[in-house]
Every structure is written in structure tokens, then in C-alpha cells.
Design a protein around this motif. Structure first.
Motif, PDB file in Angstrom:
ATOM      1  N   TYR A   1       5.814  63.260  55.729  1.00 47.37           N
ATOM      2  CA  TYR A   1       7.220  62.270  56.753  1.00 47.37           C
ATOM      3  C   TYR A   1       8.577  62.527  57.262  1.00 47.37           C
ATOM      4  CZ  TYR A   1       3.940  58.885  55.126  1.00 47.37           C
ATOM      5  OH  TYR A   1       2.742  57.895  54.882  1.00 47.37           O
ATOM      6  N   ARG A   2       9.050  63.716  56.730  1.00 46.44           N
ATOM      7  CA  ARG A   2      10.310  64.542  56.558  1.00 46.44           C
ATOM      8  C   ARG A   2      10.023  65.402  56.856  1.00 46.44           C
ATOM      9  NH1 ARG A   2      14.526  61.503  58.764  1.00 46.44           N
ATOM     10  NH2 ARG A   2      15.683  62.883  57.103  1.00 46.44           N
ATOM     11  N   PRO A   3      11.410  66.358  57.139  1.00 50.29           N
ATOM     12  CA  PRO A   3      10.989  68.113  57.764  1.00 50.29           C
ATOM     13  C   PRO A   3      10.915  69.146  55.939  1.00 50.29           C
ATOM     14  CG  PRO A   3      12.535  67.186  58.942  1.00 50.29           C
ATOM     15  CD  PRO A   3      12.622  65.232  58.381  1.00 50.29           C
ATOM     16  N   ARG A   4       9.538  69.513  56.087  1.00 50.96           N
ATOM     17  CA  ARG A   4      10.204  70.130  55.093  1.00 50.96           C
ATOM     18  C   ARG A   4      11.344  71.277  54.427  1.00 50.96           C
ATOM     19  NH1 ARG A   4       5.003  71.093  58.041  1.00 50.96           N
ATOM     20  NH2 ARG A   4       3.311  70.316  57.211  1.00 50.96           N
ATOM     21  N   ARG A   5      11.423  72.029  54.930  1.00 46.24           N
ATOM     22  CA  ARG A   5      13.474  71.531  54.986  1.00 46.24           C
ATOM     23  C   ARG A   5      14.178  71.031  53.490  1.00 46.24           C
ATOM     24  NH1 ARG A   5      18.004  73.249  58.587  1.00 46.24           N
ATOM     25  NH2 ARG A   5      16.363  74.893  59.453  1.00 46.24           N
ATOM     26  N   GLU A   6      13.863  69.758  53.584  1.00 46.38           N
ATOM     27  CA  GLU A   6      14.449  68.527  52.858  1.00 46.38           C
ATOM     28  C   GLU A   6      13.948  68.529  51.598  1.00 46.38           C
ATOM     29  OE1 GLU A   6      14.431  64.813  54.592  1.00 46.38           O
ATOM     30  OE2 GLU A   6      15.932  65.144  56.505  1.00 46.38           O
ATOM     31  N   PRO A   7      12.359  69.177  51.134  1.00 50.87           N
ATOM     32  CA  PRO A   7      12.088  68.559  50.157  1.00 50.87           C
ATOM     33  C   PRO A   7      11.938  70.641  49.699  1.00 50.87           C
ATOM     34  CG  PRO A   7      10.573  68.082  51.258  1.00 50.87           C
ATOM     35  CD  PRO A   7      11.384  68.024  52.284  1.00 50.87           C
TER      36      PRO A   7
ATOM     37  N   VAL B   1      14.580  72.183  49.778  1.00 51.53           N
ATOM     38  CA  VAL B   1      16.364  72.573  49.445  1.00 51.53           C
ATOM     39  C   VAL B   1      16.263  71.842  47.931  1.00 51.53           C
ATOM     40  CG1 VAL B   1      18.721  72.609  50.213  1.00 51.53           C
ATOM     41  CG2 VAL B   1      16.463  73.509  51.929  1.00 51.53           C
ATOM     42  N   VAL B   2      16.081  70.962  48.217  1.00 50.81           N
ATOM     43  CA  VAL B   2      15.952  70.144  46.673  1.00 50.81           C
ATOM     44  C   VAL B   2      15.394  70.230  45.993  1.00 50.81           C
ATOM     45  CG1 VAL B   2      15.935  67.375  46.035  1.00 50.81           C
ATOM     46  CG2 VAL B   2      16.773  67.468  48.339  1.00 50.81           C
ATOM     47  N   SER B   3      14.055  70.829  46.039  1.00 46.28           N
ATOM     48  CA  SER B   3      13.396  71.820  44.797  1.00 46.28           C
ATOM     49  C   SER B   3      14.271  72.516  43.970  1.00 46.28           C
ATOM     50  CB  SER B   3      11.880  71.416  44.783  1.00 46.28           C
ATOM     51  OG  SER B   3      12.261  72.237  45.767  1.00 46.28           O
TER      52      SER B   3
ATOM     53  N   ASN C   1       7.551  72.275  44.453  1.00 48.83           N
ATOM     54  CA  ASN C   1       7.276  72.921  45.902  1.00 48.83           C
ATOM     55  C   ASN C   1       6.568  73.642  46.425  1.00 48.83           C
ATOM     56  OD1 ASN C   1       8.476  75.377  45.121  1.00 48.83           O
ATOM     57  ND2 ASN C   1      10.358  75.454  45.499  1.00 48.83           N
ATOM     58  N   VAL C   2       5.940  74.042  45.274  1.00 52.37           N
ATOM     59  CA  VAL C   2       3.921  74.867  45.584  1.00 52.37           C
ATOM     60  C   VAL C   2       3.143  74.035  47.012  1.00 52.37           C
ATOM     61  CG1 VAL C   2       2.567  75.755  44.631  1.00 52.37           C
ATOM     62  CG2 VAL C   2       4.406  76.208  43.465  1.00 52.37           C
ATOM     63  N   ALA C   3       3.194  72.773  46.742  1.00 50.77           N
ATOM     64  CA  ALA C   3       2.353  71.108  47.281  1.00 50.77           C
ATOM     65  C   ALA C   3       3.456  71.835  48.755  1.00 50.77           C
ATOM     66  CB  ALA C   3       2.637  70.462  47.048  1.00 50.77           C
ATOM     67  N   VAL C   4       4.459  71.770  48.969  1.00 50.74           N
ATOM     68  CA  VAL C   4       5.203  71.666  50.432  1.00 50.74           C
ATOM     69  C   VAL C   4       4.705  73.372  50.910  1.00 50.74           C
ATOM     70  CG1 VAL C   4       6.740  71.420  51.957  1.00 50.74           C
ATOM     71  CG2 VAL C   4       6.999  70.042  49.351  1.00 50.74           C
ATOM     72  N   VAL C   5       5.030  74.557  50.201  1.00 54.02           N
ATOM     73  CA  VAL C   5       4.771  75.475  50.473  1.00 54.02           C
ATOM     74  C   VAL C   5       3.281  75.721  51.808  1.00 54.02           C
ATOM     75  CG1 VAL C   5       4.365  77.950  49.551  1.00 54.02           C
ATOM     76  CG2 VAL C   5       6.368  76.244  49.294  1.00 54.02           C
ATOM     77  N   ARG C   6       1.860  75.377  50.269  1.00 55.29           N
ATOM     78  CA  ARG C   6       0.461  75.429  50.954  1.00 55.29           C
ATOM     79  C   ARG C   6       0.756  74.873  51.631  1.00 55.29           C
ATOM     80  NH1 ARG C   6      -2.178  78.368  47.723  1.00 55.29           N
ATOM     81  NH2 ARG C   6      -1.386  79.703  45.531  1.00 55.29           N
TER      82      ARG C   6
ATOM     83  N   ILE D   1      16.486  79.724  53.654  1.00 55.24           N
ATOM     84  CA  ILE D   1      15.745  78.804  53.931  1.00 55.24           C
ATOM     85  C   ILE D   1      16.351  77.824  55.893  1.00 55.24           C
ATOM     86  CG2 ILE D   1      14.743  76.381  54.183  1.00 55.24           C
ATOM     87  CD1 ILE D   1      13.867  77.066  50.991  1.00 55.24           C
ATOM     88  N   PHE D   2      17.186  77.903  55.518  1.00 53.79           N
ATOM     89  CA  PHE D   2      18.720  77.767  55.740  1.00 53.79           C
ATOM     90  C   PHE D   2      18.617  78.046  57.446  1.00 53.79           C
ATOM     91  CE2 PHE D   2      20.639  74.103  52.709  1.00 53.79           C
ATOM     92  CZ  PHE D   2      20.413  73.268  53.862  1.00 53.79           C
ATOM     93  N   ALA D   3      18.500  79.144  57.133  1.00 52.28           N
ATOM     94  CA  ALA D   3      19.037  80.168  58.164  1.00 52.28           C
ATOM     95  C   ALA D   3      17.839  80.800  59.233  1.00 52.28           C
ATOM     96  CB  ALA D   3      19.845  81.501  57.500  1.00 52.28           C
ATOM     97  N   ILE D   4      16.335  81.055  58.140  1.00 50.72           N
ATOM     98  CA  ILE D   4      15.732  81.431  59.205  1.00 50.72           C
ATOM     99  C   ILE D   4      14.000  80.567  59.070  1.00 50.72           C
ATOM    100  CG2 ILE D   4      14.002  83.477  58.552  1.00 50.72           C
ATOM    101  CD1 ILE D   4      15.643  85.368  57.032  1.00 50.72           C
ATOM    102  N   PHE D   5      13.980  79.843  57.953  1.00 47.94           N
ATOM    103  CA  PHE D   5      12.848  78.504  58.094  1.00 47.94           C
ATOM    104  C   PHE D   5      12.323  78.180  59.383  1.00 47.94           C
ATOM    105  CE2 PHE D   5      10.977  75.152  56.558  1.00 47.94           C
ATOM    106  CZ  PHE D   5       9.408  75.261  56.242  1.00 47.94           C
TER     107      PHE D   5
END
Length: 511
Positions: free
Chosen positions: A98-104, A106-108, A146-151, A226-230
Motif C-alpha cells: 500500500y505504500r512505496p517500498r522505500r518506507e518499509p 528504511v524503517v526495517s 524486510n526479506v519479504a519486501v526484497v523478494r 536506498i535513498f540515493a539509488i533505489f
């Protein structure tokens, strides 16, 4: 449908085999997409390093900060990482829907950084230090959710022709992190147990805390990247609609369950191997805490080099023999590794004198108290060192179980270090092919959960069985588990084929 690539004016052309449409990906999009995927590889690697970077030193550090902790509590501390990961994975996965993947992401990662800093300070409280360590490791595991987000990102950012290789690379990065983490730990043993103390901030920088602080630094670098490239909103699927493969047909759920079980066993036995290495060597060879961390780190460093070679070879080898055959061979190698680890000789391990001096002889039956004279001779006599060495007499099996020779231990390490990466990579590759064009997010979540469950049960199992019954029972049961997994593999062997092969859209190239 299979896709072919061609270059045209700096663009990549992905063409449907029936010629119905061309999907254009510019060179800039291609580079941006793969830069983001490589950041995900790094994130996966660092999540695994967060687990293994202290695995060789948890037990001696725990003994140092809280003498009330025993080997059973060690199992819970190591398992807490996987408990945290199991809880967090679905939460971060839902967040990323539901949100941009960068958020979880960075938080994780920030949670992992904070947890590593907490681990560096678990010596500071006046009491209950073992519970602070338990909390710190659980939070590190939570951040690794965050493994779930990565995959899920990699699944969405790759075409079908790229996905198998990308998933294999992801699992290779994960496995490499588990194996190479102790290598980093070994480098910091040179600092020693005392190290340097900054009284103003109550920080002890020693062989136990330096690795986690280094891990925290790597986490901060990961956040910056993550902020610079992802590119968190970039999805190859949504932007280019590449996944146009005919998805008709049902997934073979028997094969799915079988691979989940096999993956559970693979992670279970490796978690046992990592957990027991330090206590085993301290008991069998009278190594001090510092020696156990250093020597095991050196051994695992060599295994890490071995595993890197395995990763390079296994992809080429799988094209000739097939993933199923390699998975079968990997399990056989792991079985032989644990079989070698069984106590076979007659010599008993040294017994800690300090335990007897303090009248802490365990409650045993009269027959158990009949100990050979050679064993009494083997007891460690008092010395000027405050740290006791040898097998503690509180573990009654120390009185009658033969020691595991160092040659056995090293041979076992080499074999398990060879079999584990083979099984890990082949499991993910087979799983991805069995799922085919179907959405893989939920299924990959199941696989992650089975691996986390294995890492929860493995340390608890081995710490309980090893403490109360000894290495003979612990490793015999592990051999039995691996034998069962081999039988399961034989039963479902013919079902572990690619989705497209199952429905006759392409022929199987290898057995």
C-alpha cells in the motif's frame, strides 16, 4: 511465452514469440532497474549478516555479561532473531503493498541499526543482562523482516526470463551473508575481550561489540544507498507489462509443500550447525571463550571461501545435471557431514574442575556416577585463570560420552559448508520454476516463514538436546531428519519440474 532481447537504438526490445507486440525498455530504464535490484541484493546480504555476524560469539559474550545464563537460554537468544523475522515479514510485506517500498525498507533497516547498538550495551545494566540480549537479537530479526519486501520487489522488477536467475542470486546473497558473517566476526577477535572502553558513553569496544557496531554502520550505508539509488516505484511489470506469459494451469501444490519442507530441513540443520559450534568446541577441546570465537571464525572463514566457489560452480553444473539431482547430492553431503560428527572414540573430554570445586555435581543415578579413572585424570586442575575450561560437570553426559576429535569437527564443517549453499540455492530455483508465471509473493512468504520456523526450532532443539543428552543424541536425531528429507525428495522427485514443462509448453532439458 518466452521473450527474446535485441538492441535497437540504445533500447532493449522484448518481443512476444507470436510477434503480437514489442515492449520497449530504454537503456536508462534497464540500468536503473538493475541498480535497484543490486541494492536489494545488498539488503538481503546485510539482513543475513545481521544474524551470523555474532553467531560465534553469542555464547561466550552471554556467559561474560550474565553467568546465570545456560546453554538452553542460548537457544532462545539465537531463535529470537527468527521469531522477530517471522512476525515482521508479513507486516512489512503488507506495508509495501500500500505504500512505496522505500518506507518499509528504511524503517526495517533503521530498526536493525538501533538493535545492534542496543546489543553493544547489553553489558551496561546491573542485572537481567541476558534478557536485554534476547531483546536486542529479536529486534535485529524484526528488522530483517524486510526479506519479504526484497523478494516481492525483485519478482516485480524482473521479466520471467530474468526471474529465475535473479531469485537464485538473491538466495545466494542470503546464504553468503549467513556464511560470511562469522568471517567479519573473526577479524574483530584481534581486539580481544577487554578492548577499549569509553567511560563517558559507557561503551566497551571489544571482540563482542565491535562486530555489531560494524553491522550498524553497514546498515546506515544501506539506508543512504536506498535513498540515493533505489527507485521504489519502479516496477518492470507495471510499467512494461512484460509478464504476458500464458498463466493457464494450476500450481502443483504437492511440489510446493515438498519444497517448503525440504527448505525447512536445510535451514534447520544449518541453524543447528551454527548454534552448536562454539559450545561444542569449548566443551570438547577446553577452548576459552576467546579461542572458541577466533578458531571457529577462522574455520568458517575457510568455509565461506569454499561456499563462494560452490555458488560459482553450481549454476553451471545445474545446466548439465538439473536442480533436482544437485539438491539430492547436497542433502547427501549434509547427511555425511553430521554422521561424521557423531562421537566414535573412547577418549572422554576434559571436565571443568571449578564445577566440582563448587560442589555443583549434577543429580545422577549411582550407575551414572561410575566414571572411568581416566576421566577423573582428564579433569582440569585449578589454575591462575578465572575462566573454567572443559566440559561442565553439570552436563552429566560429559562423564560418559567420548569426545569428538578435532579432525571429525573440521571434516564435518567442510562437508556441511559444501552441502548447505548447494541445497539453499537449488531450493529457491526449483521453487521459482514450479510456481512459473503465477504470482509468487504469497508463496515466497510461505518459504520465508518455513525458513524462519527452522531457525527458531533448530537452536532451541539443539541447545536442549545437547545440554541434557549430549552430542550423540543431538547429531543422531539430525541425521534422522536429513534421511527423512531424502525420502521425501525421492517420493516427489518427478513432480519437481518447471510449470511450463508440466504443461508441455517446453521440454525439460535436464533430469
Amino acid at each position: 511465452a518466452l521473450w527474446r532481447r535485441a538492441g535497437r537504438g540504445g533500447r532493449r526490445i522484448l518481443t512476444d514469440p507470436d510477434g503480437s507486440r514489442d515492449v520497449v525498455e530504454t537503456q536508462e530504464h534497464y540500468k536503473s532497474r538493475w541498480r535497484s535490484i543490486w541494492i536489494m541484493y545488498l539488503t538481503m546480504f546485510l539482513s543475513s549478516v545481521g544474524f551470523s555476524i555474532v553467531i560465534m560469539s553469542v555464547w561466550p559474550y552471554l556467559q561474560k555479561i550474565d553467568p546465570t545464563a545456560d546453554a538452553s537460554f542460548l537457544g532462545w537468544i539465537i531463535a529470537s532473531y527468527s521469531i522477530g523475522q517471522m512476525v515482521a515479514s508479513p507486516l512489512f510485506g503488507l506495508w509495501s503493498n500500500y505504500r512505496p517500498r522505500r518506507e518499509p525498507l528504511v524503517v526495517s533497516t533503521a530498526i536493525s541499526v538501533a538493535a545492534n547498538c542496543l546489543y553493544a550495551y547489553v553489558h551496561a545494566p546491573p542485572s537481567h543482562n541476558k534478557y536485554y540480549m534476547l531483546t536486542a537479537r529479536a529486534l535485529v530479526g524484526f528488522g530483517a523482516g524486510n526479506v519479504a519486501v526484497v523478494r516481492s520487489y525483485i519478482a516485480g522488477a524482473t521479466s520471467l526470463t530474468e526471474r529465475t536467475s535473479a531469485m537464485a542470486n538473491t538466495s545466494a546473497c542470503q546464504a553468503a551473508g549467513f556464511i560470511l558473517g562469522p568471517v567479519i566476526q573473526t577479524c574483530f577477535t584481534l581486539i580481544g575481550e577487554e578492548g577499549i572502553t569509553w567511560k563517558s558513553i559507557h561503551l566497551q569496544l571489544n571482540m563482542y561489540t565491535a562486530p555489531v557496531l560494524f553491522g550498524a554502520l553497514l546498515g546506515i550505508i544501506n539506508i543512504i544507498l536506498i535513498f540515493a539509488i533505489f527507485r521504489f516505484d519502479y516496477s518492470f511489470v507495471s510499467e512494461h507489462g512484460v509478464l504476458h506469459e500464458d498463466a493457464e494451469g494450476n500450481i502443483d501444490h504437492i511440489a510446493v509443500v515438498a519444497v517448503n519442507f525440504l527448505f525447512f530441513v536445510i535451514l534447520f540443520v544449518f541453524a543447528v550447525f551454527e548454534t552448536i559450534a562454539t559450545p561444542l568446541t569449548m566443551d570438547m577441546y577446553s577452548w576459552t571463550r576467546e579461542k572458541a570465537v577466533f578458531y571457529n571464525g577462522v574455520i568458517l572463514s575457510a568455509i565461506g571461501v569454499e561456499s563462494v566457489i560452490v555458488f560459482l560452480v553450481v549454476k553451471t553444473l545445474s545446466k548439465k545435471t538439473g536442480e533436482r539431482a544437485i539438491l539430492h547430492g547436497g542433502l547427501l553431503i549434509v547427511l555425511i557431514g553430521f554422521f561424521i560428527l557423531l562421537p566414535w572414540g573412547k577418549k572422554l573430554p576434559n571436565i571443568q574442575w571449578q564445577e566440582i570445586k563448587n560442589n555443583s555435581i549434577p543429580q545422577t543415578t549411582p550407575s551414572e556416577m561410575v566414571m572411568p579413572f581416566s576421566s577423573w585424570q582428564a579433569m582440569q586442575l585449578p589454575s591462575n585463570h578465572s575462566e573454567p575450561a572443559g566440559c561442565p560437570i553439570t552436563q552429566s553426559w560429559c562423564l560418559n560420552t567420548p569426545m569428538i576429535y578435532l579432525a571429525q569437527y573440521i571434516s564435518s564443517d567442510i562437508l556441511i559448508g559444501l552441502g548447505y549453499p548447494v541445497c539453499n540455492v537449488m531450493s529457491y530455483t526449483l521453487y521459482s520454476k514450479i510456481l512459473g508465471p503465477k504470482p509468487q509473493g504469497v508463496y515466497m512468504g510461505w518459504l520465508t516463514a518455513s525458513g524462519s520456523g527452522a531457525r527458531i526450532l533448530g537452536p532451541v532443539f539443539v541447545s536442549q538436546i545437547y545440554t541434557h543428552l549430549g552430542p550423540r543424541w543431538a547429531f543422531s536425531l539430525i541425521c534422522g531428519v536429513v534421511v527423512v528429507s531424502l525420502l521425501v525428495l525421492e517420493i516427489v522427485y518427478k513432480r519437481l519440474i518447471a510449470f511450463s514443462v508440466r504443461y508441455g509448453r517446453m521440454q525439460e532439458e535436464s533430469c
